[in-house]
Design an enzyme around this catalytic site. Structure first.
Site, PDB file in Angstrom:
ATOM      1  N   GLY A  60     -24.816 -49.209 -10.119  1.00 58.56           N
ATOM      2  CA  GLY A  60     -26.090 -50.096 -10.960  1.00 58.56           C
ATOM      3  C   GLY A  60     -25.523 -51.113 -11.521  1.00 58.56           C
ATOM      4  O   GLY A  60     -24.623 -51.084 -11.884  1.00 58.56           O
ATOM      5  N   CYS A  91     -19.968 -44.328  -8.261  1.00 55.86           N
ATOM      6  CA  CYS A  91     -20.138 -46.112  -9.720  1.00 55.86           C
ATOM      7  C   CYS A  91     -20.622 -45.682 -10.608  1.00 55.86           C
ATOM      8  O   CYS A  91     -20.102 -45.214 -11.355  1.00 55.86           O
ATOM      9  CB  CYS A  91     -20.636 -47.239  -8.654  1.00 55.86           C
ATOM     10  SG  CYS A  91     -19.508 -48.704  -9.694  1.00 55.86           S
ATOM     11  N   TYR A  92     -21.442 -45.990 -10.768  1.00 56.31           N
ATOM     12  CA  TYR A  92     -22.056 -46.252 -12.623  1.00 56.31           C
ATOM     13  C   TYR A  92     -22.893 -44.426 -12.324  1.00 56.31           C
ATOM     14  O   TYR A  92     -22.844 -43.868 -12.791  1.00 56.31           O
ATOM     15  CB  TYR A  92     -23.549 -47.287 -12.195  1.00 56.31           C
ATOM     16  CG  TYR A  92     -24.826 -46.582 -13.469  1.00 56.31           C
ATOM     17  CD1 TYR A  92     -23.929 -47.717 -14.650  1.00 56.31           C
ATOM     18  CD2 TYR A  92     -25.127 -46.015 -12.895  1.00 56.31           C
ATOM     19  CE1 TYR A  92     -25.258 -47.814 -14.975  1.00 56.31           C
ATOM     20  CE2 TYR A  92     -26.454 -46.245 -14.418  1.00 56.31           C
ATOM     21  CZ  TYR A  92     -26.237 -46.172 -15.831  1.00 56.31           C
ATOM     22  OH  TYR A  92     -26.634 -46.096 -16.336  1.00 56.31           O
ATOM     23  N   HIS A 178     -16.989 -47.002  -3.843  1.00 53.71           N
ATOM     24  CA  HIS A 178     -18.280 -47.401  -2.926  1.00 53.71           C
ATOM     25  C   HIS A 178     -17.690 -46.592  -1.168  1.00 53.71           C
ATOM     26  O   HIS A 178     -17.538 -47.684  -0.723  1.00 53.71           O
ATOM     27  CB  HIS A 178     -18.874 -48.708  -2.289  1.00 53.71           C
ATOM     28  CG  HIS A 178     -19.667 -49.066  -3.726  1.00 53.71           C
ATOM     29  ND1 HIS A 178     -20.796 -48.743  -4.145  1.00 53.71           N
ATOM     30  CD2 HIS A 178     -19.155 -49.552  -4.630  1.00 53.71           C
ATOM     31  CE1 HIS A 178     -21.258 -49.321  -5.713  1.00 53.71           C
ATOM     32  NE2 HIS A 178     -19.559 -49.436  -5.917  1.00 53.71           N
ATOM     33  N   GLU A 180     -19.585 -45.891   1.018  1.00 57.02           N
ATOM     34  CA  GLU A 180     -20.712 -46.109   2.154  1.00 57.02           C
ATOM     35  C   GLU A 180     -20.653 -48.215   2.846  1.00 57.02           C
ATOM     36  O   GLU A 180     -21.336 -47.953   3.867  1.00 57.02           O
ATOM     37  CB  GLU A 180     -22.584 -46.272   0.887  1.00 57.02           C
ATOM     38  CG  GLU A 180     -22.136 -47.916  -0.187  1.00 57.02           C
ATOM     39  CD  GLU A 180     -22.046 -46.850  -1.030  1.00 57.02           C
ATOM     40  OE1 GLU A 180     -21.271 -46.070  -1.361  1.00 57.02           O
ATOM     41  OE2 GLU A 180     -22.139 -47.914  -2.026  1.00 57.02           O
ATOM     42  N   SER A 232     -50.116 -53.431  19.331  1.00 57.93           N
ATOM     43  CA  SER A 232     -49.331 -55.297  20.164  1.00 57.93           C
ATOM     44  C   SER A 232     -48.763 -54.595  21.275  1.00 57.93           C
ATOM     45  O   SER A 232     -49.332 -55.581  22.248  1.00 57.93           O
ATOM     46  CB  SER A 232     -48.477 -55.630  18.661  1.00 57.93           C
ATOM     47  OG  SER A 232     -47.512 -55.056  18.704  1.00 57.93           O
ATOM     48  N   GLY A 233     -48.131 -53.789  21.748  1.00 58.92           N
ATOM     49  CA  GLY A 233     -47.296 -53.458  22.727  1.00 58.92           C
ATOM     50  C   GLY A 233     -45.031 -53.527  21.416  1.00 58.92           C
ATOM     51  O   GLY A 233     -44.806 -53.259  22.928  1.00 58.92           O
ATOM     52  N   ASP A 236     -42.873 -50.329  16.743  1.00 60.09           N
ATOM     53  CA  ASP A 236     -43.523 -49.447  16.496  1.00 60.09           C
ATOM     54  C   ASP A 236     -44.706 -48.916  16.325  1.00 60.09           C
ATOM     55  O   ASP A 236     -45.408 -47.796  16.495  1.00 60.09           O
ATOM     56  CB  ASP A 236     -43.254 -50.584  14.921  1.00 60.09           C
ATOM     57  CG  ASP A 236     -41.991 -50.602  14.357  1.00 60.09           C
ATOM     58  OD1 ASP A 236     -41.104 -50.368  14.965  1.00 60.09           O
ATOM     59  OD2 ASP A 236     -41.852 -52.283  13.718  1.00 60.09           O
ATOM     60  N   SER A 237     -46.049 -49.932  16.773  1.00 56.49           N
ATOM     61  CA  SER A 237     -47.167 -49.393  16.910  1.00 56.49           C
ATOM     62  C   SER A 237     -47.461 -48.246  18.153  1.00 56.49           C
ATOM     63  O   SER A 237     -48.164 -48.317  18.716  1.00 56.49           O
ATOM     64  CB  SER A 237     -47.539 -50.978  16.975  1.00 56.49           C
ATOM     65  OG  SER A 237     -47.933 -51.606  18.394  1.00 56.49           O
ATOM     66  N   SER A 238     -46.276 -48.904  19.123  1.00 61.63           N
ATOM     67  CA  SER A 238     -46.875 -48.250  20.187  1.00 61.63           C
ATOM     68  C   SER A 238     -46.254 -47.138  20.505  1.00 61.63           C
ATOM     69  O   SER A 238     -46.508 -46.214  20.809  1.00 61.63           O
ATOM     70  CB  SER A 238     -45.683 -49.163  21.057  1.00 61.63           C
ATOM     71  OG  SER A 238     -45.358 -50.117  21.839  1.00 61.63           O
ATOM     72  N   LYS A 381     -35.720 -48.272  11.499  1.00 64.58           N
ATOM     73  CA  LYS A 381     -36.109 -48.545  12.971  1.00 64.58           C
ATOM     74  C   LYS A 381     -35.866 -47.846  14.474  1.00 64.58           C
ATOM     75  O   LYS A 381     -35.805 -47.578  14.964  1.00 64.58           O
ATOM     76  CB  LYS A 381     -36.022 -50.021  13.268  1.00 64.58           C
ATOM     77  CG  LYS A 381     -35.801 -50.627  14.651  1.00 64.58           C
ATOM     78  CD  LYS A 381     -37.153 -51.937  14.259  1.00 64.58           C
ATOM     79  CE  LYS A 381     -37.824 -52.533  15.264  1.00 64.58           C
ATOM     80  NZ  LYS A 381     -39.074 -53.083  15.038  1.00 64.58           N
TER      81      LYS A 381
END
Ligand code: XMP
Length: 525
Positions: A60, A91-92, A178, A180, A232-233, A236-238, A381
């Site tokens: 942070g 770290c923080y 860090h 990560e 939409s195809g 995510d929507s599919s 995703k």
């Protein structure tokens, strides 16, 4: 059903918090980021399908010694210790743990930013299995001056600054660097040590158990009512539509709207796939005229985006009203919101500046008085893609590059016309097919063509031509937030250039976009 193990990341405002979550998820371990000041007790009891196996305190920007800096309340700290939940401070986070144990923190004489080498004590649990010396990434101005004796220092940097400690009895660990970030050598190994050796994570995130628990949850929530989905195809929507179908069958009603801004034969293919292969309850609406009429003579990118977003809402609302339902009513709307959007909106730092007005189906739930169902709120995703594969969606659909809501309208610089759409569709089709032929498609995050608002002189069969310029874009990225342009080989570009210019009427010049994000964005508008 077995509960999934969960690692909770408490965010103290680090720019790397999301990266910590991603690194953990890449190891198939479920993790969630929450603001540092959540009610931990409430969180633990609310997560019925999960076992909280460990807590990470992020880095942070503030200083532990500053008066009003963000702190973990002593009661919460004690609760975690009582429940023997391992804690890792980064770290923080490390400094906060030191502070909670009564250690002293001071402004460091030598501030450490960037690479530094640390020497590791062989007996460390967290740093076990690593070399004696490690190149790590630091970013801190404060450092630990003194610690109580019971805490063991497990590494120091070449500046003689403490870089990690452990208090095994209470399962508490701290890293000043860090793990990560990619710049830290063996960072993933350190995270693995924490997850599997210290937290004893066993029950990994599995697409099949996610599907089972989500479908149960959705069934309970929906009851006998109906759910609408704008399909939409895109990935995510599919995936959301098929997950919902699995949960509630015919109580799901999908609407696919052709806004006239889709790629070649796209709407036809989407409708066919979902009706034939998935027997989806799908309404198809050709609204291309409405969209193209509204976009006539509109040049400004933001104005285009707003017109498309508003028209979408109007068409969707109108069509939803026409749907006849036997019993019950349409009470919910599915939205493919992903975790990065959620993190941004719950962050105590507040939302970031608007660069482009993104158009999904924002605005619909309030207007239509619908409740939202967001099955992927906790997923990245790549995890949604795994769910899609598990649900049997075809590979080509799952691996499709992202396509923006406003479609080709933001890839035609200046006003949209039918002729410009024809040119762009043909170019895009050749480009994407060639990427697939050359097996390059899956190495690229997103590739597309942009029609520029200029004509240039060319010579074709001894004749002068004065035609359009196309810019090609291809980028690599992890999440669309940052991106690098893709370095094609000359052979590929040569083949592509010949194919496009020889086959698409109206194009006589091709250029390649070599900008990265930032400072550019991925789409041109
Ligand atoms: P930019 O151009 O902002 O794009 O670098 C980042 C990613 O977002 C996609 N994008 C959109 N997606 N609705 C969407 O669903 C939109 O309005 C929209 N605009 C951009 C873009 O294609 C890229 O993947």
């Amino acid at each position: 059903m077995k509960k999934t193990d969960l690692i909770l990341i408490l965010d103290f405002g680090s720019q790397y918090s999301q990266l910590i979550a991603r690194r953990i998820r890449e190891l198939n371990v479920y993790s969630e980021i929450q603001p540092y000041n959540i009610d931990i007790k409430k969180f633990i009891t609310s997560k019925k399908n999960y076992n909280i196996k460990g807590i990470i305190l992020s880095g942070g920007p503030s200083s532990v010694i500053a008066k009003n800096s963000h702190k973990l309340p002593k009661d919460d700290f004690n609760l975690l210790i009582e429940q023997n939940i391992p804690i890792l401070g980064i770290c923080y986070g490390l400094q906060l743990l030191a502070y909670l144990y009564g250690g002293k923190i001071h402004k460091a004489k030598v501030r450490e930013y960037g690479h530094t080498v640390i020497s590791i004590d062989k007996k460390s649990d967290l740093l076990t299995g690593l070399k004696n010396k490690l190149n790590v990434w630091m970013s801190h101005g404060d450092s630990i001056q003194s610690l109580p004796d019971f805490i063991k220092v497990t590494s120091v940097s070449k500046n003689k600054t403490l870089s990690s400690f452990e208090y095994k009895k209470e399962n508490v660990y701290g890293l000043q660097f860090h793990p990560e970030v990619n710049h830290t050598e063996c960072g993933t190994q350190i995270i693995k040590n924490f997850l599997f050796r210290i937290c004893k994570v066993r029950n990994l995130f599995k697409p099949s158990s996610f599907i089972e628990s989500k479908t149960n949850e959705i069934r309970q929530k929906v009851g006998k009512d109906y759910v609408l989905c704008a399909l939409s195809g895109g990935v995510d929507s599919s995936v959301a539509a098929i997950l919902l179908q699995r949960a509630i069958g015919k109580q799901l009603v999908c609407i696919h709207i052709d806004n006239g801004l889709m790629r070649k034969d796209e709407s036809k293919k989407v409708v066919e796939l979902f009706r034939k292969n998935f027997n989806l309850n799908l309404i198809f609406i050709d609204a291309s005229n409405a969209f193209l009429t509204k976009l006539k003579n509109v040049f400004d990118p933001e104005e285009k985006r707003k017109i498309i977003g508003n028209t979408f809402i109007k068409v969707f609302e109108r069509e939803a009203k026409r749907i006849k339902i036997k019993k019950g009513k349409i009470k919910f709307l599915v939205q493919g919101t992903l975790y990065p959007d959620v993190i941004e909106s719950v962050s105590f730092k507040g939302p970031s500046a608007t660069i482009k007005s993104h158009h999904n189906v924002g605005g619909l739930p309030e207007k239509m008085n619908l409740e939202l169902i967001e099955p992927f709120r906790e997923l990245f995703k790549d995890e949604v893609r795994k769910i899609g594969i598990e649900l049997g969606l075809p590979d080509y659909l799952i691996k499709r590059h992202p396509f923006p809501g406003p479609g080709l309208a933001v890839r035609i610089i200046s006003n949209v016309t039918k002729e410009k759409l024809r040119i762009l569709r043909e170019v895009d089709d050749i480009y994407i097919n060639e990427l697939q032929n050359y097996k390059l498609y899956d190495n690229i995050w997103q590739a597309f063509a942009v029609l520029l608002p200029i004509q240039t002189v060319g010579v074709m069969g001894d004749m002068r031509s004065y035609e359009n310029v196309i810019a090609l874009r291809a980028v690599t990225s992890k999440d669309g937030m940052t991106a690098d342009f893709y370095q094609f080989k000359k052979e590929f570009l040569t083949v592509l250039s010949n194919k496009i210019i020889n086959n698409v009427r109206g194009v006589n010049r091709l250029v390649y976009d070599i900008s990265s994000k930032p400072p550019s964005t991925i789409e041109w508008e």
